[in-house]
Design an enzyme around this catalytic site. Sequence first.
Site, PDB file in Angstrom:
ATOM      1  N   GLU A 177       0.830  -1.215   0.000  1.00 21.90           N
ATOM      2  CA  GLU A 177       0.000   0.000   0.000  1.00 21.90           C
ATOM      3  C   GLU A 177       0.863   1.263   0.000  1.00 21.90           C
ATOM      4  OE1 GLU A 177      -3.119  -0.460   2.959  1.00 21.90           O
ATOM      5  OE2 GLU A 177      -3.964  -2.133   1.837  1.00 21.90           O
ATOM      6  N   GLU A 187      -3.625  -9.173  -0.548  1.00 24.41           N
ATOM      7  CA  GLU A 187      -4.222  -9.051   0.790  1.00 24.41           C
ATOM      8  C   GLU A 187      -5.733  -9.016   0.639  1.00 24.41           C
ATOM      9  OE1 GLU A 187      -2.221  -6.151   3.324  1.00 24.41           O
ATOM     10  OE2 GLU A 187      -4.149  -5.630   4.212  1.00 24.41           O
TER      11      GLU A 187
HETATM   12  C1  GAL Z   1      -4.422  -3.027   5.025  1.00 28.25           C
HETATM   13  C2  GAL Z   1      -2.942  -2.944   5.368  1.00 28.25           C
HETATM   14  C3  GAL Z   1      -2.608  -3.822   6.540  1.00 28.25           C
HETATM   15  C4  GAL Z   1      -3.606  -3.624   7.637  1.00 28.25           C
HETATM   16  C5  GAL Z   1      -4.974  -3.902   7.128  1.00 28.25           C
HETATM   17  C6  GAL Z   1      -6.050  -3.810   8.179  1.00 28.25           C
HETATM   18  O1  GAL Z   1      -4.847  -1.991   4.238  1.00 28.25           O
HETATM   19  O2  GAL Z   1      -2.171  -3.328   4.275  1.00 28.25           O
HETATM   20  O3  GAL Z   1      -1.303  -3.532   6.996  1.00 28.25           O
HETATM   21  O4  GAL Z   1      -3.493  -2.326   8.100  1.00 28.25           O
HETATM   22  O5  GAL Z   1      -5.259  -2.989   6.119  1.00 28.25           O
HETATM   23  O6  GAL Z   1      -7.305  -3.994   7.607  1.00 28.25           O
END
Ligand code: GAL
Length: 807
Positions: free
Chosen positions: A419, A500
């Site tokens: 991100e 993710e």
């Molecule tokens: C994502 C991020 C993670 C964590 C997650 C929580 O956007 O990459 O590190 O913060 O959200 O939902």
Amino acid sequence: MQLRPFSLLIICVLHCLYFSATAQPTRVREDFDRNWTFNLGNVSRAEDASFNDASWRKLNLPHDWSIELPFDSTSPTGTGGGALRGGLGWYRKTFTLPATDKGKNIFIDFDGVYCNSEVFINGHSLGVRPNGYISFRYDLTPYLKFGNEKNVIAVKVDNSQQPNSRWYSGSGIYRNVWLVKTNSIYVDNWGTYINTPSVSSTRATVNITTTLSGTGGYCDVTTAILNKEGKAVAVQTQKNLHVGALQTTRQVFSLQTPVLWSIENPYLYKAVTKVISNGKTVDEYTTPFGIRSYQFDVDKGFFLNGKKVKIVGVCNHHDLGCLGTAINTRALERQLQIMKGMGINGIRTSHNPPAPELLDLCDKMGFIVMDEAFDMWKRSKSKYDYSNDFDEWYKKDLKDQILRDRNHPSVFIWSVGNEIQEQWAKEGDTAGTAYLREMQQIVRSLDDRPTVTANNEVRSMNRLLQSGINELVGYNYHHGDWPPDSVTQKWGRKPFIVTESVSALQTRGHYDMPSDSMRIWPQRWDLPVANANPDLTCSAYENCFTPWGSSHEATLKMFLKYESISGMYVWTGFDYIGEPTPYPWPARSSYFGIVDLAGFPKDAYYLYQSLFTTQNMLHLFPHWNWQPGQVVDMWAYYNNADEVELFINGKSQGVKRKTGDELHVMWRVTYEQGRVEAVSRKDGKVIASKTIKTAGAPAKIVLQADRSAIQANGKDLSFVTVKVVDKDGNLVPDAANNIQFTIAGAGVIAGVDNGSQTSMESFKASERKTFNGLCLAVVQSTGKPGSIKLQAKSAGLAPATIDIIAK
Ligand code: GAL
């Protein structure tokens, strides 16, 4: 694999030839973890050899000082950092070296120090390293003393500038430290590179590049490939290499009928490199490796050894729950075993280089690793984070990560950023793509695995995806945008991976009904969660997740639908300390895990098990302690069966089947005290059943150790689950009894936990309240062999004792 007699003969000859040249071990790599002193707080001249540290605390590494501190609402790390303070600490170690070590090269290797470390030997600064996750080496040779004279290593660790992380980082020398001694010609640090450019079941090409270091002279390099049994299956020698500063030599092997590394059979070979000078073996260096081929296909996803594999992975942060970030191989292994148990085959090292032991375990246990470098580049996410050091350090940090990790067969993807804010650069601002290009060149100069960035902007204005530099397209979340046409329309025909996903929020054992009432939290960051649960819980049905995320089931449905999706890494396998979205203080650890911080599965664990494991399973939830007449949603996850029938006190509540893309079945029933039972059937025959009884008052403690025999090495662990049950042995689902532990013999309590995200109790204690019926005590060997007796008692409950043996 069946070996023919001729192959066996060749193996025997090679083996004899190779081992006849073996001399005594020529390189020494010592565990340098024991007998350090530590002081929390800055002290002037602590780097001086003559500094008196007699009053400092004595400890062994790895060590995380933050986990020992109390939770603190005023900690500048914020709840994001677990509300545990950072600070500045000093470590010192005094040691002697035998006179026979004179003339050797002596190095110190740090696997990771969080963060901003400066290392001194006998008062000389060896250097600084801002990055808290990178491994690094210093050459001690010019500054050392031998014989009876003392040497002092001093390490200043500065984690005082906060906030510098979005999650709990831990503080200190939290990974292992090694002392390495070599002769004057030796294989350089991370000095081998093994890759297998062509692989089939009948033959594999194995390229081994070795980098030698040292001063002057000529040497031969012999590399043997050993199979799992330690037998040499191939040997090659390169003669008369001149070693100036650095010298690289390449050997190409062709192996017949190689045993391939796979998820089911993670077969490892070893390359043993010997450096021979004037007829003597002067160095011996071992590199485990695996032989496998893989492919990411734009239409068909991921293939391992020619076979289609869907990567079902999880993201994890690096803390080990109540042990903090202090690395422990058994604790890591347990995490991976728990993940295997639910059918997970991939690990993302979010968002940083992992401990080397994690990759060793992934090699041995068969995981597909996405090895990640950074959570930010030049644009920061928190005020004092790595963005401040990025320009000066990113090239070296990335290079060192690849050099360290590229021989691991479990590593398949390099992620150069999560991100990254530069995704959103204005048109014409090319700084982000310039960084990306530079990183891509670094990776390409060292290795051939694909790179990715984990993007949470999936619209076509994303500058990093626009640049087309990475081989893989990676999305975080946005499951509506995963269909292949949508991906290829924007980014061209590139393989796609979900870097993710999910970000569901769950508290183990807590259920908000009805189960189809959705809680999408937080609605806004600047406001408290509307309709929040006053006890700061999140529901463990599929009805609580973040607005950028999606429920496990909704995500899995998309994931399973499209062949083109190579894999996905769910946020997260385990709860971790910090980032307690959606709640403020006193919540202090995350709700994202499929498994809680103590290692106890939430119900979603069994959803994955039903999809990705093959043994018959049936999971029924929630518990069966409600108000008489209350309407309760009973859910079941199951596999291998045609149908499931539910009974309450023997009365059928109907037969249910998963239809269409459904992933669970549900009965909306009226609670009455007694028992609820589910049976699953295949072809009319019962193949699994589950019964839950209404629990009475808490009556006794039950202890269960994950291992009753551990190694007496001062590191090994037994994880003891503590259950509070009624007089008939039923788990009391809301039991909150304070359990006091006493331990005797060859063990100590390394940590306690209960998986609650809001508990203010210390992780380093000899007592813990159960949370929803469970808590955990982690027993560690003291280093001496003998028996260990752990006792657990609590007012009003029958106590329990468990014996563990340290051998
Ligand atoms: C994502 C991020 C993670 C964590 C997650 C929580 O956007 O990459 O590190 O913060 O959200 O939902």
